[in-house]
Design a protein around this motif. Structure first.
Motif, PDB file in Angstrom:
ATOM      1  N   ASP A   1       0.824  -1.200   0.000  1.00 30.15           N
ATOM      2  CA  ASP A   1       0.000   0.000   0.000  1.00 30.15           C
ATOM      3  C   ASP A   1       0.868   1.264   0.000  1.00 30.15           C
ATOM      4  O   ASP A   1       1.924   1.272  -0.612  1.00 30.15           O
ATOM      5  CB  ASP A   1      -0.963  -0.045   1.195  1.00 30.15           C
ATOM      6  N   THR A   2       0.364   2.294   0.646  1.00 28.21           N
ATOM      7  CA  THR A   2       1.118   3.542   0.724  1.00 28.21           C
ATOM      8  C   THR A   2       1.260   3.939   2.196  1.00 28.21           C
ATOM      9  O   THR A   2       0.573   3.402   3.065  1.00 28.21           O
ATOM     10  CB  THR A   2       0.395   4.686  -0.014  1.00 28.21           C
TER      11      THR A   2
ATOM     12  N   ILE B   1      -1.870   4.851   4.120  1.00 31.67           N
ATOM     13  CA  ILE B   1      -2.696   3.705   4.488  1.00 31.67           C
ATOM     14  C   ILE B   1      -2.093   2.960   5.678  1.00 31.67           C
ATOM     15  O   ILE B   1      -2.808   2.503   6.570  1.00 31.67           O
ATOM     16  CB  ILE B   1      -2.901   2.803   3.262  1.00 31.67           C
TER      17      ILE B   1
ATOM     18  N   PRO C   1       5.986   0.992  -2.672  1.00 33.86           N
ATOM     19  CA  PRO C   1       5.153   0.569  -1.534  1.00 33.86           C
ATOM     20  C   PRO C   1       5.715   1.008  -0.180  1.00 33.86           C
ATOM     21  O   PRO C   1       6.908   1.252  -0.037  1.00 33.86           O
ATOM     22  CB  PRO C   1       5.181  -0.963  -1.627  1.00 33.86           C
TER      23      PRO C   1
ATOM     24  N   GLY D   1      -5.820   3.681  -7.804  1.00 28.73           N
ATOM     25  CA  GLY D   1      -4.883   3.676  -6.690  1.00 28.73           C
ATOM     26  C   GLY D   1      -5.077   2.503  -5.758  1.00 28.73           C
ATOM     27  O   GLY D   1      -6.110   1.843  -5.766  1.00 28.73           O
ATOM     28  N   ASP D   2      -4.047   2.228  -4.957  1.00 28.55           N
ATOM     29  CA  ASP D   2      -4.158   1.274  -3.860  1.00 28.55           C
ATOM     30  C   ASP D   2      -4.585  -0.107  -4.356  1.00 28.55           C
ATOM     31  O   ASP D   2      -4.184  -0.502  -5.435  1.00 28.55           O
ATOM     32  CB  ASP D   2      -5.125   1.832  -2.802  1.00 28.55           C
ATOM     33  N   THR D   3      -5.361  -0.796  -3.526  1.00 26.68           N
ATOM     34  CA  THR D   3      -5.841  -2.120  -3.914  1.00 26.68           C
ATOM     35  C   THR D   3      -7.358  -2.141  -3.782  1.00 26.68           C
ATOM     36  O   THR D   3      -7.955  -1.261  -3.156  1.00 26.68           O
ATOM     37  CB  THR D   3      -5.265  -3.233  -3.027  1.00 26.68           C
TER      38      THR D   3
ATOM     39  N   ILE E   1      -8.852  -1.820  -0.310  1.00 25.99           N
ATOM     40  CA  ILE E   1      -8.800  -0.453   0.235  1.00 25.99           C
ATOM     41  C   ILE E   1      -9.886   0.406  -0.402  1.00 25.99           C
ATOM     42  O   ILE E   1     -10.523   1.226   0.272  1.00 25.99           O
ATOM     43  CB  ILE E   1      -7.386   0.117   0.041  1.00 25.99           C
ATOM     44  N   LYS E   2     -10.127   0.205  -1.669  1.00 29.51           N
ATOM     45  CA  LYS E   2     -11.178   0.984  -2.330  1.00 29.51           C
ATOM     46  C   LYS E   2     -12.565   0.544  -1.837  1.00 29.51           C
ATOM     47  O   LYS E   2     -13.483   1.363  -1.753  1.00 29.51           O
ATOM     48  CB  LYS E   2     -11.052   0.865  -3.854  1.00 29.51           C
TER      49      LYS E   2
ATOM     50  N   GLN F   1     -12.996   2.452   1.354  1.00 28.19           N
ATOM     51  CA  GLN F   1     -13.348   3.860   1.143  1.00 28.19           C
ATOM     52  C   GLN F   1     -14.791   4.033   0.685  1.00 28.19           C
ATOM     53  O   GLN F   1     -15.518   4.882   1.186  1.00 28.19           O
ATOM     54  CB  GLN F   1     -12.418   4.473   0.084  1.00 28.19           C
TER      55      GLN F   1
ATOM     56  N   PRO G   1      -2.904  -1.676  -9.674  1.00 28.95           N
ATOM     57  CA  PRO G   1      -3.751  -0.801  -8.844  1.00 28.95           C
ATOM     58  C   PRO G   1      -5.247  -0.991  -9.097  1.00 28.95           C
ATOM     59  O   PRO G   1      -5.666  -1.450 -10.155  1.00 28.95           O
ATOM     60  CB  PRO G   1      -3.330   0.607  -9.274  1.00 28.95           C
TER      61      PRO G   1
ATOM     62  N   ARG H   1      -8.478   9.576  -3.885  1.00 29.87           N
ATOM     63  CA  ARG H   1      -7.036   9.330  -3.879  1.00 29.87           C
ATOM     64  C   ARG H   1      -6.552   9.418  -2.432  1.00 29.87           C
ATOM     65  O   ARG H   1      -7.111  10.149  -1.617  1.00 29.87           O
ATOM     66  CB  ARG H   1      -6.301  10.357  -4.742  1.00 29.87           C
TER      67      ARG H   1
END
Lengths: 395, 395
Positions: free
Chosen positions: A83-84, A87, A217, B82-84, B87-88, B91, B217, B260
């Motif tokens: 991830d980032t 996160i 990452p 973005g991300d995975t 994670i989305k 959100q 992503p 984002r």
């Protein structure tokens, strides 16, 4: 002794460029491109789905994490990638809060990177916690008995000011709180010692001093005393105890692996893994000594030759990370003129010129060129040129 | 007419392999490797930090999102990367819940991918919501007036069963709830029409039918009516209205860009962008027709030649996505034997053989080879060999 001439040769540094912005984005280790091409050509192309086992993609977040562990004073098996940074801040902060039931205060400082504060704000709103933000120098006094989590970035992204991680962690523990450290400007820059400081959680990015590439990452570390108790709000299948059982209910994996969420970014992790090869044989005490040598030489040079700028970083190198900043009323234009002259640092509003010294590839020749170029621009007022005042979308 | 022979040539498909696992990991588009090497060599290496502007890295999540929008019935500016996927999901689900204050029930089904359920479970625990999980065929009846969010994966990852997105969304709206759709097994596989179905939120991954590479992503879509009101718990600096002002307080960007979070994964987005070139000129109705042609031919062939397996997918192609599964008591060993014979599908416990048909590169020759190989393995009981019963770490 670490051979920094050899580590410098491991990077692609464009001709005519003095790069002092590795604190924002590290340059490309030359091996990274071929490594990624091989991963794409030999693994993804040929192994297809079987690459998860055959090429080790599935265990890569932990294996790469082990390589980073050595650079931050953590043990093997204590760090996992993914991830980032934002996160990972969210996960660590939510897990830390849950470990302090009955307490709802998160303390941070205005020197923290804004994204960490945005993450804390969003989380606090959702779970009914309170985010308190004080000035960096007021943190110690603000640690009180109602504190749940002390959340700080060790090295200030603008000034380079370095918090005393061990002392602040001890003070937080004395108040019954936990300490979460963001190592964005520390990992690969200074001699981080999470175990020695007895920290609770740590997170960091890998595209700065670790040179993993744009958007590489993040990592997350949990102290072993919390690793099997931590329960982040954000949980996904790769952090499940048995991801491939496809159970309907979540059961966290043992240790830090529970901090994994979704499918790992294999291409990006491959670039990062190649970048970490450069660290083999680098001693953290040599790294710290070299960082101080470079930043001290830069400050001395600038202060001798550039009377118009004011140091914006702590003078004591023991209280700095590996970056130095100066203030100038026309800071934006000065930085644009510097970049046009081949010296790349960056600008932070309202008036900060920021220069990162990455011990792996910066040397005293870079310092001299940067000092001389800055002195010439200020002396000739080159920055007065209209073109240096035009703002780009991202600075 | 879409030229599927041309799209097939755009992929690297290993010699001797019939690949029917693109519903797990798509193969590499041949252009992807060079594109990534160029990004690393010409952009990261040479532009360094200036690549965020010069090479357009900063706007890449939106530009790539626009390319995906066309494939899921969304408009330009409505999708961001973005991300995975997990994670989305987090959100979108948190934002949807917040748009239905006073309601706390999340309804999902047991055919959802487990990670979505884990994400919902973690979120529900934190905010005091309730996750209800029913069987896929019971979803419609379970939509009640206390529902806040209906959260479903359109196409079941095991059976290929496709929900009626428009009907279930309408039913959810009728009950005053919002609908969040996971398109993991839909995007690039079927003719998704989010706008036509009047969905509220959607998320998806890009490493399956979109061929972005392992861990590519994710994407997130917000219906324009919610885009400026959605407030996810997980918020970061790249979703700020002015990320480079470095304000201490969060102020969400307009539209879907607020979804984002951290610094975008540029290398991975570059691979994905190259993979999306293959979609230029592909019509979604042709895609759907081809998908049905392939899966119908496979079912007919298997049922004619393999009496020992039972169809585990809906027989009506209108109720299926682009994958087909069959059950066999020795499913694991049968799949290992198939893979050893060059036909790659995958296995899902307890007894499911899963085959994905990706219209971009699979053809009737693949169908024939898969049918014949499966028939031979079952007839000869090849799967009885001890070596096909050994379990790997990841299956």
């Amino acid at each position: 002794m670490t051979d920094f001439a050899a580590t410098r040769r491991a990077f692609h540094l464009p001709k005519g460029v003095t790069y002092l912005d590795g604190n924002s984005l590290g340059p490309m280790p030359v091996a990274a491109r071929d490594r990624v091409a091989r991963m794409m050509g030999d693994e993804w192309s040929e192994m297809l789905i079987t690459g998860w086992n055959k090429a080790g993609w599935y265990v890569q977040p932990r294996k790469v994490g082990d390589r980073i562990a050595r650079l931050i004073g953590a043990g093997a098996g204590e760090v996992v990638m993914g991830d980032t940074l934002s996160i990972k801040v969210f996960q660590a902060l939510s897990a830390a809060l849950a470990l302090r039931p009955g307490r709802r205060v998160i303390l941070s400082d205005s020197g923290n990177f804004p994204s960490d504060l945005y993450v804390a704000e969003g989380l606090a709103r959702a779970v009914g916690a309170e985010l308190r933000v004080v000035a960096p120098e007021e943190v110690e006094a603000a640690i009180a008995d109602d504190l749940a989590v002390l959340m700080l970035t060790e090295v200030d992204y603008r000034t380079g000011r370095r918090h005393d991680m061990a002392a602040l962690t001890a003070k937080a523990h004395g108040a019954g709180a936990l300490a979460l450290w963001d190592l964005a400007h520390s990992a690969g820059a200074v001699d981080v010692d999470l175990t020695g400081a007895d920290a609770d959680f740590a997170v960091g990015c890998t595209y700065k001093y670790l040179n993993g590439g744009p958007g590489a990452p993040a990592f997350i570390w949990t102290h072993p005393r919390h690793a099997d108790a931590a329960q982040p709000i954000l949980q996904g299948w790769m952090g499940h105890d048995a991801p491939f059982a496809f159970d309907l209910g979540y059961r966290p994996a043992a240790g830090v692996e529970r901090m994994r969420v979704g499918t790992p970014p294999v291409i990006a992790l491959t670039a990062l893994d190649a970048a970490l090869d450069v660290w083999d044989g680098v001693s953290l005490s040599d790294l710290r000594a070299r960082s101080i040598e470079l930043s001290e030489a830069f400050i001395a040079g600038v202060e001798a030759q550039c009377p118009d700028v004011a140091l914006n970083s702590p003078r004591d190198p023991g209280r700095r990370g590996s970056q130095v900043s100066f203030r100038h009323p026309q800071g934006y234009a000065v930085m644009q003129a510097l970049i046009a002259a081949g010296v790349i640092g960056d600008f932070r509003a309202p008036d900060v010129l920021r220069f990162g010294f990455a011990p792996l590839y910066n040397d005293l020749g870079d310092v001299d060129r940067a000092v001389e170029t800055l002195a010439r621009i200020l002396r000739d007022e080159t920055w007065n040129d209209e073109k240096f005042h035009q703002k780009a979308a991202v600075t």
